[in-house]
Design an enzyme around this catalytic site. Structure first.
Site, PDB file in Angstrom:
ATOM      1  N   GLU A  60      42.309  47.566  34.590  1.00 35.94           N
ATOM      2  CA  GLU A  60      40.969  47.747  35.988  1.00 35.94           C
ATOM      3  C   GLU A  60      42.024  48.449  37.232  1.00 35.94           C
ATOM      4  O   GLU A  60      43.455  47.907  37.601  1.00 35.94           O
ATOM      5  CB  GLU A  60      40.992  45.658  35.945  1.00 35.94           C
ATOM      6  CG  GLU A  60      40.300  45.843  35.111  1.00 35.94           C
ATOM      7  CD  GLU A  60      40.092  43.899  34.988  1.00 35.94           C
ATOM      8  OE1 GLU A  60      39.150  43.641  36.117  1.00 35.94           O
ATOM      9  OE2 GLU A  60      40.107  43.328  34.157  1.00 35.94           O
ATOM     10  N   GLU A  74      44.666  38.487  32.930  1.00 35.85           N
ATOM     11  CA  GLU A  74      44.675  37.975  34.064  1.00 35.85           C
ATOM     12  C   GLU A  74      45.055  35.955  34.439  1.00 35.85           C
ATOM     13  O   GLU A  74      44.503  35.124  34.973  1.00 35.85           O
ATOM     14  CB  GLU A  74      43.351  38.433  35.170  1.00 35.85           C
ATOM     15  CG  GLU A  74      43.117  40.612  35.933  1.00 35.85           C
ATOM     16  CD  GLU A  74      42.066  39.689  36.656  1.00 35.85           C
ATOM     17  OE1 GLU A  74      41.956  39.403  36.834  1.00 35.85           O
ATOM     18  OE2 GLU A  74      42.543  41.345  36.698  1.00 35.85           O
TER      19      GLU A  74
HETATM   20  C1  BGP Z   1      39.446  41.175  37.420  1.00 36.38           C
HETATM   21  C2  BGP Z   1      38.403  39.898  36.316  1.00 36.38           C
HETATM   22  C3  BGP Z   1      37.519  41.320  35.901  1.00 36.38           C
HETATM   23  C4  BGP Z   1      36.398  41.840  37.051  1.00 36.38           C
HETATM   24  C5  BGP Z   1      37.243  41.642  38.080  1.00 36.38           C
HETATM   25  C6  BGP Z   1      36.813  42.751  39.192  1.00 36.38           C
HETATM   26  O1  BGP Z   1      39.743  39.744  38.322  1.00 36.38           O
HETATM   27  O2  BGP Z   1      38.952  40.802  35.339  1.00 36.38           O
HETATM   28  O3  BGP Z   1      36.766  40.052  35.463  1.00 36.38           O
HETATM   29  O4  BGP Z   1      35.416  40.625  37.212  1.00 36.38           O
HETATM   30  O5  BGP Z   1      38.603  41.028  39.080  1.00 36.38           O
HETATM   31  O6  BGP Z   1      35.980  41.396  40.583  1.00 36.38           O
HETATM   32  P1  BGP Z   1      35.615  40.504  40.972  1.00 36.38           P
HETATM   33  O7  BGP Z   1      34.315  40.460  39.927  1.00 36.38           O
HETATM   34  O8  BGP Z   1      35.358  39.549  41.400  1.00 36.38           O
HETATM   35  O9  BGP Z   1      34.363  41.935  41.714  1.00 36.38           O
END
Ligand code: BGP
Length: 464
Positions: free
Chosen positions: A365, A163
């Site tokens: 993801e 990301e």
């Molecule tokens: C993405 C990231 C992750 C993860 C996910 C969920 O942006 O790559 O590391 O954490 O989002 O986001 P959050 O943890 O802020 O809910």
């Protein structure tokens, strides 16, 4: 008949700093994610020092993944566990940890999908100018060569950077840059594009059997109305939120529209002709995308003053002066944490990425953060998570029918872990980790209802 290819990589994902803990164990050096390196303004949520203690539970965690029938597991290697200092000295204990993890995965027929860098910047890199300085080239190159040399024969799929777009757009929220307003985030983007190109070329040479690609967070945007200006805003937001990070690697250039945005906003980036030449030859083998939600945008004309960005998090609050502004979509439901749920947007996003770049896609993801409840008899009834996945997987199958070439699906997250900025209470896993924000309890791993559901789905190659 399943619509998914027979060797489709069903699995799930994590990242080192959010799952491992053990930040003072195994010779790891300080990173930007350690409590000592940042101020904890919000004392209501945990830091990352223990996380899910995967550093000490990795074998048990892999056994649970194997029990679910995972074909793949996406995890990141912690850069500050591997490299000790700015001279590039190697931490053998870190190499051993990941070798053991890789061996265990391979023993269980789980294909490792390895993220080289997922948000945890070693402090020695920060102290040498951080990601905004071109000094990062030598640090990242050294790190990659150590990874490719030590793990190259075991890893078929490498992800260069997690990301980059999120790091550029909301660095102050996820703590990859403490001084957002004094720095040029677009220079960070360019520098990290250069290191990705270098990693691609190095991977080709050092691990010719492996494949490598970037992993941005992609969210397709809808215009808020049928006003032509809102469609222009959609194109603008897609450019700055999604495409600029992929165009450079997949097509070899920054678009004219992007360069004129920089100029209008006095945010020039420093590039050299050697760097730009790299992009002509360093093309990725596939694109990994992280998808949580779509975006909706309207035109934003104000040329002066604040750009209107609220920068709430990864999925909302973006605004670019004279370009576009994100707004809420009244047609979509939201998660408990306010993220819009849009399974059809998933299909739309997969189609757009495929049609634009014609490269195979891996989803690294996708998922729903929720305040899961552990019942007195030790169960977690996360039917909302099953519903979320069911709908997204159905749309992914439709995208395959649309002609999108898909390699795998690794949602977030394999087990509960600490959110980027909302603590452990925002849970994503198929496996519950028994701890609270500050009470570490027994760290017991508990199978959620979604664990059994996903296991069955994998056994039927996506057809339920
Ligand atoms: C993405 C990231 C992750 C993860 C996910 C969920 O942006 O790559 O590391 O954490 O989002 O986001 P959050 O943890 O802020 O809910």
């Amino acid at each position: 008949m399943s619509k998914f290819p027979k060797d489709f990589l069903w699995g799930a994902a994590t990242s080192a700093y959010q799952v491992e803990g053990g930040i003072y164990q195994g010779g790891k050096v300080p990173s930007s994610m350690d409590p000592s390196s940042k101020e904890h303004a919000n004392k209501e949520i945990t830091d990352f020092s223990v996380a899910s203690d995967h550093y000490n539970h990795w074998k048990e965690d892999v056994a649970l993944m194997a029990e679910m029938g995972f074909k793949s597991y996406r995890f990141s290697i912690s850069w500050p566990r591997i490299i000790k200092d700015k001279e590039g000295n190697i931490n053998q204990e870190g190499i051993d940890f990941y070798n053991n993890l890789l061996d265990e995965l391979i023993k269980n027929n789980i294909e490792p999908v390895v993220t080289i860098f997922h948000f945890d910047i070693p402090m020695f890199v920060e102290e040498d100018g951080g990601l905004e300085s071109k000094n990062v080239y030598k640090h990242y190159e050294r790190y990659c060569s150590v990874l490719f040399k030590n793990f190259g024969s075991k890893v078929k799929y490498w992800l260069t950077v997690n990301e980059l777009n999120v790091m550029v757009l909301i660095s102050q929220i996820i703590n990859t840059n403490k001084e957002k307003y004094s720095s040029n985030e677009w220079q960070v983007m360019h520098n990290m594009n250069v290191v990705q190109a270098k990693a691609i070329l190095m991977c080709r040479e050092m691990c010719p059997k492996s494949k490598i690609g970037p992993a941005p967070n992609i969210a397709i945007n809808y215009p808020a109305s049928s006003k032509p200006e809102d469609f222009t805003a959609k194109l603008n937001m897609d450019l700055l939120r999604n495409w600029v990070y992929l165009d450079i690697l997949c097509r070899g250039t920054y678009s004219k529209k992007f360069l004129s945005y920089l100029e209008q906003n006095n945010k020039q980036i420093h590039t050299t002709s050697e760097e730009m030449e790299l992009f002509k030859i360093a093309k990725p083998d596939f694109i990994a995308i992280n998808y949580y939600s779509s975006g909706t945008v309207e035109a934003l004309d104000n040329k002066d003053g604040n750009d209107g960005a609220t920068n709430a998090d990864q999925q909302s609050g973006f605004a670019f002066k004279g370009f576009a502004k994100s707004v809420k979509n009244p047609n979509l439901e939201k998660t408990q944490f306010g993220w819009e749920i849009d399974p059809v947007g998933f299909r739309n996003t997969l189609r757009e990425v495929w049609e634009r770049y014609q490269l195979p896609i891996m989803v690294t993801e996708n998922g729903i953060g929720a305040r899961d409840v552990l019942t007195e008899d030790g169960k977690v009834h996360d039917d909302y998570r099953i519903d979320f996945y069911q709908k997204h997987i159905h749309q992914m199958a439709l995208a395959i029918e649309d002609g999108v070439e898909m390699i795998g699906y690794m949602p977030w997250s394999a087990i509960d872990l600490v959110s980027t900025h909302e603590g452990i209470s925002k849970r994503y896993g198929f496996v519950y980790v028994n701890r609270d924000e500050f009470d570490l309890k027994d760290m017991k791993r508990i199978r959620k209802d979604s664990f059994y559901w996903y296991k069955e789905l994998i056994s039927k190659n996506g057809e339920l």
